[in-house]
Design a protein around this motif. Structure first.
Motif, PDB file in Angstrom:
ATOM      1  N   TYR A  61      -4.058   3.041   3.401  1.00  0.00           N
ATOM      2  CA  TYR A  61      -4.086   3.844   2.166  1.00  0.00           C
ATOM      3  C   TYR A  61      -4.892   5.102   2.431  1.00  0.00           C
ATOM      4  O   TYR A  61      -6.115   5.052   2.598  1.00  0.00           O
ATOM      5  N   LEU A  89       0.818  -1.212   0.000  1.00  0.00           N
ATOM      6  CA  LEU A  89       0.000   0.000   0.000  1.00  0.00           C
ATOM      7  C   LEU A  89       0.851   1.261   0.000  1.00  0.00           C
ATOM      8  O   LEU A  89       0.445   2.288  -0.560  1.00  0.00           O
ATOM      9  N   CYS A  93     -10.743   6.742  -3.046  1.00  0.00           N
ATOM     10  CA  CYS A  93     -10.620   5.378  -2.528  1.00  0.00           C
ATOM     11  C   CYS A  93     -12.035   4.883  -2.267  1.00  0.00           C
ATOM     12  O   CYS A  93     -12.714   5.363  -1.354  1.00  0.00           O
ATOM     13  N   CYS A 126       1.678   1.571  -3.642  1.00  0.00           N
ATOM     14  CA  CYS A 126       0.484   1.989  -4.391  1.00  0.00           C
ATOM     15  C   CYS A 126       0.267   3.495  -4.247  1.00  0.00           C
ATOM     16  O   CYS A 126      -0.022   4.189  -5.230  1.00  0.00           O
ATOM     17  N   ARG A 127       0.404   3.993  -3.031  1.00  0.00           N
ATOM     18  CA  ARG A 127       0.183   5.425  -2.794  1.00  0.00           C
ATOM     19  C   ARG A 127       1.221   6.268  -3.541  1.00  0.00           C
ATOM     20  O   ARG A 127       0.905   7.347  -4.046  1.00  0.00           O
ATOM     21  N   HIS A 155      -7.619  -7.732   2.726  1.00  0.00           N
ATOM     22  CA  HIS A 155      -6.966  -6.573   2.116  1.00  0.00           C
ATOM     23  C   HIS A 155      -7.739  -5.288   2.389  1.00  0.00           C
ATOM     24  O   HIS A 155      -7.143  -4.209   2.479  1.00  0.00           O
ATOM     25  N   LYS A 156      -9.074  -5.380   2.506  1.00  0.00           N
ATOM     26  CA  LYS A 156      -9.871  -4.177   2.759  1.00  0.00           C
ATOM     27  C   LYS A 156      -9.491  -3.543   4.089  1.00  0.00           C
ATOM     28  O   LYS A 156      -9.430  -2.308   4.210  1.00  0.00           O
ATOM     29  N   SER A 191     -11.333  -0.891  -3.546  1.00  0.00           N
ATOM     30  CA  SER A 191     -11.043  -2.057  -2.721  1.00  0.00           C
ATOM     31  C   SER A 191     -12.188  -3.047  -2.792  1.00  0.00           C
ATOM     32  O   SER A 191     -13.354  -2.680  -2.652  1.00  0.00           O
ATOM     33  N   ILE A 210      -6.215  -1.727   3.469  1.00  0.00           N
ATOM     34  CA  ILE A 210      -6.429  -0.520   2.658  1.00  0.00           C
ATOM     35  C   ILE A 210      -7.079   0.565   3.503  1.00  0.00           C
ATOM     36  O   ILE A 210      -6.673   1.734   3.473  1.00  0.00           O
TER      37      ILE A 210
END
Length: 550
Positions: free
Chosen positions: A395, A367, A403, A370-371, A387-388, A382, A391
């Motif tokens: 994130y 993450l 997002c 990704c950012r 993973h949620k 998401s 995130i």
């Protein structure tokens, strides 16, 4: 004209741009009419659930409804998960279904079921067209209801014989109204509460991602310094780089951000939906002083019993507060705890940014990269799974609606079809869909849709070969988990089969460059990451020992 022609003309009058779906026999007349439209684009999907998620994301990004379409029976039932997700996450949507002829609805008949009754619990309104002449009123009402705060899904069913009826009716002109504004006395009471507080805190919810509301919220925070904790769906309502941004709350366990809530002597909820994060988790004793500011009155709950309710247009309410702040001059608050929260959370975000691991990559590192690759206005979607949670926690965002997390109904299978809609709405932005391997496979067929539309998007899959979030929760409660493992396809072969670009990133040092390469490819790209979910248990253990520092 035919009733189906009139229906399309009414949708055109409403400014509908897209209808996503899978047609059937019972809406053939409607499809023939729709084909003549030079305004509405029909997007053929590979499953009705994918169509509903696409319409949801269009609604979340634009504030206006798109349509999702299915036929009667199984077509309609396939829509319902995405429709429920849209409705509970406050996204405007039109749900359009066919139905058998009205001459056979009173008896046992092929594929006939009570579709309107099925959609009633998951929409703001569900209705059947029983006369062609009613179509203009039904369409006008449906779109108005879908857009009215709080937005949601509306269902219209058109039986196949009524679609053929002749009618001389015309579409109703679209006339919009200004939302009611809050009462001055309520604003005065709210402001007095804020002035007398020592450690006020804002909990921002889904309503704050509206552009005007976000602008006024930022102005309020700039003037007062009051910190903002966002729910998952409110990310970006204030800029992550602002000193008053205290990041995100919503995990079931106590987190560092919870320290700011614990220390607050006044919680100002703005656009807050308790469906996202129940107040019993942040106000377990029901003793917090609360000011509720929202489009609607507060839901009744023993842990959420506001002293003041400011009901009306959210942006206008914040503007009214800002006027009072300007008139009163500088307000003095004790914000030390909030500063500590921001400092300690930033340390969490950066802890693994320089990881160099092979064959398994930590969620925090993924993450962070990704950012860095995503711009301030680019969009991450998401899916639902372990993973949620990462995130939501790691994130952070600069702008509203950058997002997109399903957090009311929380349906898996959301991210890939949602990314297709995001790419249609914003072809100039980078679109990244992050899914677990379980959620991605739930709507994997929409890879073909993305390829056919030549969407520029990147779908990232976190591979752990299991239902990771369920395993995480079972481990926490029972010390073990049930059978949750499964196999996966050869991801690169899968990408090739659908005409996608494919990348398998085994080493953390290669992730940022692989993502950058994927975004620079024409058309859809798949990026697969073997994820190190050992971090789930480590995070749980650490959160259980959280102490609040200043």
């Amino acid at each position: 004209m035919k009733a189906s022609d009139l229906f399309v003309k009414c949708l055109e009058e409403e400014g509908i741009e897209y209808i996503f779906g899978v047609p059937g026999e019972e809406n053939a007349d409607f499809m023939m009419s729709l084909e003549q439209s030079d305004q509405i684009r029909f997007i053929l999907t590979r499953h009705e659930q994918g169509a509903a998620f696409m319409a949801e994301i269009y609604g979340r990004l634009t504030g206006d409804p798109a349509g999702c379409l299915g036929t009667l029976g199984p077509g309609a039932t396939n829509l319902i998960t995405g429709v429920a997700d849209s409705n509970m996450d406050r996204a405007p949507m039109l749900v359009l279904t066919g139905q058998g002829a009205s001459t056979r609805l009173h008896k046992e008949s092929h594929q006939v079921m009570d579709v309107v009754g099925m959609f009633e619990p998951v929409t703001k309104w569900a209705t059947q067209v029983i006369h062609a002449d009613s179509i203009p009123e039904i369409t006008r009402k449906a779109v108005r209801l879908a857009r009215t705060e709080k937005p949601g899904a509306v269902h219209v069913e058109l039986p196949e014989d009524i679609a053929k009826w002749e009618t001389d009716k015309k579409p109703l002109a679209v006339k919009k109204f200004r939302r009611s504004v809050p009462d001055d006395k309520a604003i005065d009471r709210a402001f007095e509460k804020i002035k007398s507080a020592k450690r006020p805190l804002i909990v921002a919810g889904n309503g704050c991602i509206r552009r005007r509301a976000s602008k006024q919220l930022r102005m309020l925070c700039e003037k007062t310094g009051i910190g903002v904790v966002s729910t998952f769906m409110a990310k970006g309502c204030v800029d992550m780089d602002a000193d008053y941004c205290l990041y995100t709350i919503g995990l079931g366990a106590k987190d560092i951000v919870s320290c700011a809530v614990d220390a607050a002597d006044l919680v100002i909820t703005i656009g807050y939906d308790m469906v996202e994060y129940h107040p019993s988790l942040w106000n377990p004793d029901g003793d917090k002083e609360i000011v509720h500011i929202d489009f609607l009155p507060a839901e009744i709950d023993e842990s959420y019993h506001p002293e003041v309710e400011v009901v009306g247009d959210l942006a206008h309410a914040l503007w009214m507060l800002n006027e009072r702040v300007d008139a009163a001059g500088a307000l003095e608050f004790d914000l030390d705890q909030q500063k500590a929260v921001r400092r300690d959370m930033w340390a969490e975000f950066t802890a693994h940014k320089d990881d160099d691991t092979e064959n398994s990559i930590r969620p925090q590192k993924v993450l962070w990269d990704c950012r860095q690759v995503m711009g301030p206005d680019d969009i991450l979607l998401s899916d639902v799974g372990a993973h949620k949670m990462w995130i939501a926690r790691h994130y952070q965002c600069h702008e509203p609606n950058t997002c997109l997390i399903p957090n009311g109904f929380c349906s898996m299978g959301f991210a890939l079809p949602g990314a297709i809609a995001a790419a249609l709405v914003h072809p100039d932005k980078r679109i990244l869909a992050i899914s677990g391997d379980a959620g991605f496979m739930m709507n994997v067929q929409e890879m073909e849709t993305a390829r056919r539309l030549n969407c520029n998007l990147v779908a990232m899959v976190w591979e752990d070969n299991a239902y990771g979030l369920i395993a995480w929760k079972q481990e926490n409660e029972f010390g073990k988990h049930t059978e949750l493992d499964f196999g996966n396809p050869d991801w690169i072969q899968l990408a090739n089969a659908f005409g996608w670009h494919g990348h398998f990133v085994a080493n953390s040092r290669d992730l940022a460059s692989s993502l950058e390469a994927a975004f620079n490819e024409q058309g859809p790209s798949l990026v697969v990451v073997p994820i190190d979910y050992r971090e789930n248990g480590i995070l749980t253990e650490r959160l259980g020992k959280v102490t609040c520092s200043i």
